[in-house]
Design an enzyme around this catalytic site. Structure first.
Site, short mmCIF file in Angstrom:
data_model
loop_
_atom_site.label_atom_id
_atom_site.label_comp_id
_atom_site.label_asym_id
_atom_site.label_seq_id
_atom_site.Cartn_x
_atom_site.Cartn_y
_atom_site.Cartn_z
N HIS A 255 -2.55 7.07 4.87
CA HIS A 255 -2.60 6.17 6.02
C HIS A 255 -3.53 6.69 7.13
O HIS A 255 -3.17 6.67 8.31
CB HIS A 255 -1.18 5.96 6.59
CG HIS A 255 -0.25 5.28 5.64
ND1 HIS A 255 -0.21 3.91 5.51
CD2 HIS A 255 0.65 5.77 4.75
CE1 HIS A 255 0.69 3.58 4.59
NE2 HIS A 255 1.22 4.70 4.11
N ASP A 314 4.29 9.85 3.76
CA ASP A 314 4.68 8.90 2.72
C ASP A 314 3.45 8.31 2.03
O ASP A 314 2.33 8.39 2.53
CB ASP A 314 5.53 7.77 3.31
CG ASP A 314 4.75 6.91 4.30
OD1 ASP A 314 3.88 7.45 4.99
OD2 ASP A 314 5.02 5.70 4.37
N GLU A 315 3.68 7.71 0.89
CA GLU A 315 2.67 6.93 0.15
C GLU A 315 1.34 7.68 -0.01
O GLU A 315 0.28 7.23 0.42
CB GLU A 315 2.47 5.58 0.83
CG GLU A 315 3.75 4.73 0.80
CD GLU A 315 3.56 3.37 1.42
OE1 GLU A 315 4.11 2.40 0.88
OE2 GLU A 315 2.87 3.27 2.46
N VAL A 316 1.44 8.84 -0.64
CA VAL A 316 0.26 9.63 -0.98
C VAL A 316 0.03 9.49 -2.49
O VAL A 316 0.92 9.78 -3.28
CB VAL A 316 0.46 11.11 -0.59
CG1 VAL A 316 -0.76 11.94 -0.98
CG2 VAL A 316 0.74 11.22 0.90
N GLN A 368 8.43 9.35 -4.06
CA GLN A 368 7.76 10.52 -3.52
C GLN A 368 8.74 11.31 -2.65
O GLN A 368 9.11 10.87 -1.56
CB GLN A 368 6.55 10.10 -2.69
CG GLN A 368 5.43 9.48 -3.53
CD GLN A 368 4.18 9.23 -2.71
OE1 GLN A 368 4.27 8.89 -1.54
NE2 GLN A 368 3.03 9.41 -3.33
#
Length: 546
Positions: A255, A314-316, A368
């Site tokens: 992000h 988050d969201e890697v 994750q």
């Protein structure tokens, strides 16, 4: 049946009805009350200002509530006469200073009598604020007159959870400072105490940082859509006086498209396939990446003095790092076996930018969940049936399960597409805040999260409230089970939450409706068929046993 017995029975029924009609949100732990009311004017409320032991912040909040309740800014007239009411306010520690999550004493005692005496006692400034809110809710508007209701009344109250949060996102769509301040007001009305501010994301970097001006100069939507140093300080100070601490989040290593918009830092971000088609991730192998971290967090820590800081995480996605072969070479040279371990490497090196006395918070879910350091706090945003993935960790936890507390779900997404399931105020009221998979001692509290892809100043209030109000009561009262439809006194719940909706609207918060007007005026018809006795009450006492 004798005539006298019938009269006594009728009076008793009337008394029960009046006691049950008490409307407070969130419900205090213990209430003992009568049925009398007394007229109460703005001058009576301002009689509290005659106390010699009030700090400037306490006076400011008394005046704030007087303006909200009586819809007036003019209190000069009150100097011309003495009020019939006598206030006693005792606060042992009036400092406005936050401690570790769960250690701030917000307890209070509130008493009011038919003899026109009002007493507030609290150990801290925060307890004083919670008492002031409760007192304000006891004031009823009847025609042109305000009255103090349910006298005599004694309330002993304290929250069950120390973390009662709301998250706002000002990166996807910029939120005006006035909107953030209004959100803080609403949090104070609901006795919530943590504003998690998701400041930056792929879309924009709207906060001005003197040490690294490239971030906002190139990463924001423009000069009109940035928060200056003075803006941030005003928000933090206003929140603290309202009993709300502000936790900043600067999300990485995912992000981060906005980090790489300047020529100087263009190489630290990598465009990712999929997602929103414009997501970026940081290259964790470059020294320049950590130079940017050093400068960003130098200023963030100067602006935000709170001991907690949210690091995101988050969201890697591995597919993003796959775009740059040099990353795999770096991993091989440094014995980093997989992308999870690469994230651990990034976090450990990034932490060198963070002061040792700061506690870091990271996102985690069932997909994750990078191994955290024992001292880190986990904010769990996975599905509520997947708590087992963090069951054996030692870390403290903030609950934000996506299927209950993601209040942007079910609205739509950036392309107008379907996105998740809408969660109602009743869904949120039914969230399990003490799941068996996580030891109660690890749970700090919970937080509703309002991601900003399709949220703006015009929708902020209606998306947050009254749904966040539902969580506020659950965290305050501390019901540790999962209440089903049959275990909730739906009439009492709907009546009190509708009252809170009306109160917020009167105070300038554009809260969403609990139900339709017919049902608000005929609670029994709409909700009694679902009624069960959660709240135990007698003709003289109501005690919240949750």
């Amino acid at each position: 049946m004798s005539r006298n017995t019938a009269i006594v029975l009728v009076l008793a029924l009337v008394l029960v009805a009046q006691v049950e009609a008490i409307k407070l949100w969130p419900l205090p732990k213990q209430i003992i009350n009568g049925t009398d009311t007394l007229p109460f004017s703005v001058c009576d409320f301002n009689a509290a200002l005659t106390q010699n032991n009030l700090t400037s912040a306490m006076r400011t909040k008394i005046q704030f509530y007087a303006q909200k309740i009586f819809q007036t800014k003019d209190s000069v007239q009150c100097n011309l006469r003495a009020s019939d009411f006598s206030f006693t306010i005792k606060v042992n520690n009036t400092d406005i200073k936050f401690g570790e999550f769960g250690t701030d004493d917000e307890s209070y005692n509130l008493e009011a009598s038919v003899n026109k005496t009002i007493s507030i006692s609290a150990n801290t400034y925060f307890g004083f604020l919670r008492a002031l809110e409760t007192l304000s809710q006891l004031l009823r508007q009847n025609s042109d007159e305000v009255s103090l209701s349910h006298l005599p009344i004694q309330i002993q109250d304290a929250p069950s959870y120390g973390y009662r949060g709301v998250m706002i996102d000002s990166a996807r769509n910029y939120l005006k400072k006035s909107s953030i301040l209004r959100t803080i007001d609403a949090m104070m009305y609901n006795k919530m105490n943590v504003l998690h501010w998701h400041i930056t994301d792929d879309e924009s970097f709207p906060i001005e940082l003197e040490s690294i001006p490239e971030m906002s100069n190139f990463g924001s939507y423009g000069a009109r859509y940035r928060y200056s140093k003075s803006d941030v300080q005003e928000i933090i100070d206003y929140a603290a006086q309202s009993g709300v601490r502000v936790i900043p989040e600067v999300d990485s290593p995912g992000h981060v498209r906005s980090w790489g918009r300047s020529e100087k830092y263009s190489n630290i971000t990598i465009a990712c396939p999929g997602g929103e088609h414009y997501n970026n991730q940081l290259d964790p192998t470059l020294d320049l990446t950590y130079e940017a971290n050093d400068l960003i967090f130098k200023d963030i820590q100067e602006l935000f003095q709170d001991q907690y800081i949210h690091m995101g995480g988050d969201e890697v996605f591995g597919s993003c790092w796959d775009q740059r072969p040099s990353i795999k070479q770096f991993m091989s040279q440094n014995n980093i076996s997989d992308y999870n371990q690469l994230q651990v490497y990034y976090r450990n090196r990034q932490k060198q930018s963070i002061q040792a006395n700061r506690t870091k918070i990271y996102w985690a879910n069932e997909v994750q969940h990078i191994p955290p350091a024992p001292e880190d706090i986990i904010q769990f945003w996975g599905q509520s049936y997947t708590y087992n993935v963090i069951q054996n960790l030692p870390n403290k936890v903030i609950l934000s399960p996506e299927d209950f507390l993601y209040i942007n779900s079910g609205i739509n997404f950036i392309w107008g597409n379907f996105f998740g399931n809408f969660t109602t105020w009743l869904n949120i009221y039914q969230v399990n805040i003490s799941p068996v998979e996580i030891d109660r001692s690890r749970i700090l509290g919970a937080e509703t999260t309002l991601w900003g892809e399709v949220n703006t100043d015009s929708t902020l209030d209606v998306y947050l409230w009254v749904r966040s109000s539902a969580l506020a009561e659950r965290l305050w009262t501390g019901n540790h089970s999962t209440p089903s439809d049959s275990s909730i006194d739906m009439s009492d719940l709907a009546r009190r939450l509708s009252f809170m909706e009306d109160l917020m609207i009167e105070r300038g918060i554009n809260a969403a409706p609990v139900t339709n007007k017919f049902c608000k005026e005929n609670i029994g018809i709409c909700f009694d068929w679902r009624k069960a006795n959660v709240y135990q009450s007698t003709t003289s006492t109501q005690t919240n046993t949750q």
